[in-house]
Structures are given as structure tokens and as C-alpha cells.
Design an enzyme around this catalytic site. Structure first.
Site, PDB file in Angstrom:
ATOM      1  N   HIS A  67     -14.383  60.661 -22.653  1.00  0.00           N
ATOM      2  CA  HIS A  67     -14.971  59.093 -22.857  1.00  0.00           C
ATOM      3  C   HIS A  67     -15.234  58.515 -23.646  1.00  0.00           C
ATOM      4  CE1 HIS A  67     -13.960  60.953 -18.497  1.00  0.00           C
ATOM      5  NE2 HIS A  67     -14.680  62.482 -19.158  1.00  0.00           N
TER       6      HIS A  67
ATOM      7  N   SER B  40      -5.295  40.867 -44.792  1.00  0.00           N
ATOM      8  CA  SER B  40      -5.236  39.427 -44.414  1.00  0.00           C
ATOM      9  C   SER B  40      -5.215  38.011 -45.233  1.00  0.00           C
ATOM     10  CB  SER B  40      -7.111  39.689 -44.018  1.00  0.00           C
ATOM     11  OG  SER B  40      -7.809  38.260 -43.691  1.00  0.00           O
TER      12      SER B  40
END
Length: 460
Positions: free
Chosen positions: A168, A292
Site C-alpha cells: 500500500h 531534458s
């Protein structure tokens, strides 16, 4: 300004080098070559069995005919395209192509046995089975196996590398990176076995699969046995009960299995991407690459992101094919004809994804320091071990603690517990000395159970 003709699909454009091997099988040219093979083999089968007063072809004549398949080249492709432009029928074009070669070889006397008693689908279904099988076994499976092999290598390499688990998204009982990668290997190997076990079915029984024309031509021949023998001689499984088309159930089964494999691989990509974002894996920069356009420091996990997208596209197409191909109105409609022309596209996106996953896995390295740091700041994960040991001690009469789970919940839930605090807590427990010593010897990095040994199951 109008551009010169350009590929519409990126599979035929920027990604062509990664998927072009599929074109030898799942292109129109690959399909036509398979059609020529089936037509030639049927012609040779009929003459080998002296059907309708024929005599077996000589080995040289058979070699010449089979040379049409082995020598299928651009001139063959162009000639068939010219014939189809006139016939407006792809299989009829193949028939005329072969008839012309029979004339050239002095075999005009057996020309009428070309495409004998066949409906187009008799040729097509066998050709698709042959080309799909060859594409899966010689292109898709090797790419799939290369990913599995790299995962096995890393599972073995990192089998003893302790890692904080995250159920979780929260800190959980530690594992090892090798064991987690081994889970994916085990899943992929199960699906691989199912893909390999696929039956490639074929029918060869005429216009509505009743052998009506066959029986009219020779009432005494055992046409079911002939059909069975011919289909199995191609390495396929005979389907005795069909409509005009082979029912495509085997294709639906195969595509569902490959789609399932895609989704397991997608899960692998999202997990590795997450491990990279957490710093568990570092990426090895590629010389000259840019992450990038504005942030020079970036090394992006683009191979896994590219793979995710292509796996989704592949599964969407494969799921659509599996759903569409199993339905045909009454004895035949043409929906399958259009749908099957996209099999190469569906497998192409999967092969492209596999290429990216293999490349991506080869450009990452485990950051053991990050794993150790995460483990060392999450001592509360030992709460499970402690409350389980206390339960055992209570059962064996060495402890009177009323509710071990609640005790550990109060200590650990929603808060960080350090090594010192955990040790003090353990020393104060009402349990036997041996159990206390076992717990004091535990650290998050040592609390991995049998994780390392579980990797051994990959050898089963």
C-alpha cells in the site's frame, strides 16, 4: 506543402529497426509467401498420391516448385501486386502466379490441380497459422526470453540484497530485490509455457467445410483423412469441424496469453520505474543522451515508459482481435479478414516494448546504500516479528502478555521507532530469554525470512 509518402505507424517509422523482423512473417508479402507454400504443397500432395490420374512429380520438379517459396523476392511481390490489381482477389492472384510457373516448367497438364477444391479460406487459414507461429517462435519468443534471462541474472545478483517492502505504498516487512524480481520471472515463465503450448489449428475442407466439391470430384476418396494428413504435414493441428473459416479460437487463446504477458511486463515496468524514483536503482547514463531539454541533470526512465505505452497498445489490439475473431456470421463474413491484417501491429508493439525493457534493465544498477538507509530508518517493521514471537511465547507458557498485537500496535502504528527504542522495548518484554535474544539480534536488514532461498525456485 505536401510531404512525400510517409509511414503512418511509428512501427514502420522511427521504431522500424526494433520490429522489422516481424515483417518477414506478418506482412502482406509474408502472407503471400505462405500462400504460395500451401498451394504448392497441396499440388505436390495430390500428385504424390496420384490423384485424378496424375503421377508423382520428380524430385527436380518438386524442388523447382518449392523454389518459388525459397526464392520469393521483391519481383515475386511486385508480380503478385500486379495480378491482384486485375483479379481484385489476393488468393486468386496467387493461383495465377503458380499457374504461370507451371507453364514455364512444362507442367501445364497439372495446372487444374492448383487450388483444387479449395476455398480461399482453406489457403488463408493455413497461411495465417504458419506465419503467426513463425512470428511468435522466431521473433516474439526470443525477445521475451531475452527479458526473462536478464531478470534471472539480476534476481540471482540481488538475491541477498535486503530491501524495505512497501505494501500500500507504506513500509512493510523487508524482502530482497532478487526475490521481488524472481516473482516476475516466475509469472512470466508460467505464461511463456502457455504460449509455447498453443495449438495452431487449420481447416482444409472447402466452401462450407463439408467436402462437397471434393466428394463430387472423387466419391471414393477418404477426404477427411486426406485433409487431416495434409494439414498435419504442415505442422498444424487439424480442425475437423468448422464453417467456411477456421473458427480462430486458437488465435483468441494465443492473443489472450500474450496480452497477459504484456500486462505482467507492464507491472514490471511500473515497479522498476518506482524503484528508480525511490533511488533503489540508479540509471547508467548513455553517452550523448539528453534527459531534458532544460534540466541537464535529468536521466529519465524513458525505456520503461516507452514500454508501458507499447504494452498497452499491444494488449488493446490483441484483446480486440481475440474478441472479434471468434465471431463470424453464419458460415462466413469478412470481419476476420480485415482484423487479421493487424496481427503484426499487435505483436509489433509488444516486441518494441520487449526491446525497451531489455535495454532499460541493462541500464540500471542497484543502489545498496539507498536500500540500507531506508531499512535503517524503519525499525518499526520489526513489530510483526515481535508480536508473532510473543504470541508463540504466550502459547508455550513463557509469557502472560494479554494482547501482543495491540501492544506492538501502540508502539509502532503511524510512527518511526529507532534501533535504541526498539531494543529497550524488547528487553522489557515478558518472554523467555532465548526468544528475547533472537529478537535483539534482528535488524530490518536481517528480517527477510527465506527471501534469498526463494530465488532457487527459478531453477525448478
Amino acid at each position: 506543402m505536401t510531404l512525400p509518402p510517409q509511414p503512418i505507424s511509428p512501427l514502420d517509422g522511427r521504431y522500424r529497426p526494433a520490429v522489422q523482423a516481424l515483417g518477414d512473417h506478418l506482412s502482406e508479402a509474408g502472407l503471400n509467401r505462405a500462400r504460395v507454400l500451401v498451394e504448392i504443397d497441396w499440388l505436390i500432395y495430390l500428385t504424390d498420391h496420384s490423384m485424378f490420374g496424375t503421377t508423382p512429380l520428380t524430385p527436380e520438379q518438386q524442388r523447382s516448385l518449392r523454389g518459388l517459396v525459397d526464392g520469393f523476392d521483391q519481383s515475386s511481390i511486385d508480380e503478385l501486386a500486379t495480378l491482384e490489381a486485375t483479379t481484385r482477389h489476393d488468393v486468386k492472384a496467387v493461383e495465377y502466379f503458380i499457374r504461370k510457373r507451371l507453364d514455364e516448367l512444362g507442367l501445364t497438364s497439372i495446372a487444374e490441380l492448383t487450388h483444387f477444391a479449395c476455398t480461399s479460406e482453406d489457403i488463408n487459414n493455413l497461411s495465417y497459422a504458419l506465419t503467426i507461429r513463425s512470428a511468435v517462435t522466431s521473433v516474439w519468443l526470443p525477445a521475451f526470453d531475452a527479458v526473462i534471462a536478464e531478470l534471472i541474472r539480476q534476481a540471482e545478483l540481488y538475491r541477498d540484497a535486503p530491501m524495505l517492502a512497501h505494501t500500500h505504498g507504506q513500509p512493510a516487512t523487508p524482502t530482497t530485490m532478487g526475490k521481488e524480481l524472481a516473482v516476475f520471472v516466475h509469472r512470466l515463465q508460467r505464461v511463456r509455457a502457455q504460449v509455447v503450448a498453443t495449438e495452431y489449428l487449420g481447416k482444409f475442407s472447402g466452401a462450407t467445410a463439408t467436402f462437397a466439391a471434393h466428394l463430387a470430384a472423387d466419391p471414393d476418396a477418404d477426404w477427411q483423412a486426406i485433409s487431416n494428413e495434409f494439414v498435419t504435414s504442415l505442422g498444424l493441428t487439424w480442425n475437423p469441424l468448422t464453417t467456411q473459416i477456421e473458427s480462430h479460437d486458437w488465435q483468441a487463446e494465443l492473443y489472450a496469453r500474450i496480452s497477459h504477458a504484456n500486462r505482467i511486463l507492464h507491472n514490471l515496468c511500473t515497479d522498476v520505474w518506482t524503484y528508480i524514483s525511490m533511488g533503489y536503482f540508479t540509471q547508467i547514463p548513455v553517452e550523448g543522451a539528453t534527459g531534458s531539454s532544460t534540466m541537464p541533470h535529468k536521466v529519465n526512465p524513458i525505456r520503461f515508459e516507452n514500454a508501458e505505452a507499447n504494452l498497452e497498445l499491444s494488449s488493446a489490439l490483441l484483446d480486440s482481435l481475440a474478441a472479434t475473431l471468434v465471431t463470424s456470421r453464419l458460415q462466413r463474413d469478412l470481419t476476420d479478414s480485415s482484423a487479421q491484417r493487424n496481427i503484426g501491429v499487435a505483436l509489433g508493439h509488444s516486441v518494441l516494448a520487449l526491446d525497451n525493457i531489455r535495454g532499460g534493465l541493462g541500464q540500471i544498477s542497484l543502489n545498496a546504500t539507498a536500500l540500507e538507509a531506508d531499512l535503517d530508518t524503519n525499525w518499526e517493521v520489526l513489530g510483526e516479528a515481535i508480536q508473532t514471537v510473543v504470541r508463540a511465547e504466550v502459547t508455550e507458557g513463557r509469557s502472560s502478555i494479554a494482547d501482543p498485537y495491540a501492544l506492538l500496535k501502540e508502539l509502532t502504528r503511524g510512527r518511526r521507532v529507532g534501533a535504541t527504542e526498539m531494543a529497550e522495548f524488547i528487553r522489557g518484554l515478558d518472554i523467555g530469554d532465548a526468544a528475547k535474544e533472537r529478537l535483539l539480534a534482528l535488524t530490518p536488514a536481517r528480517y527477510v525470512g527465506l527471501a534469498s532461498r526463494l530465488v532457487d525456485h527459478l531453477a525448478d
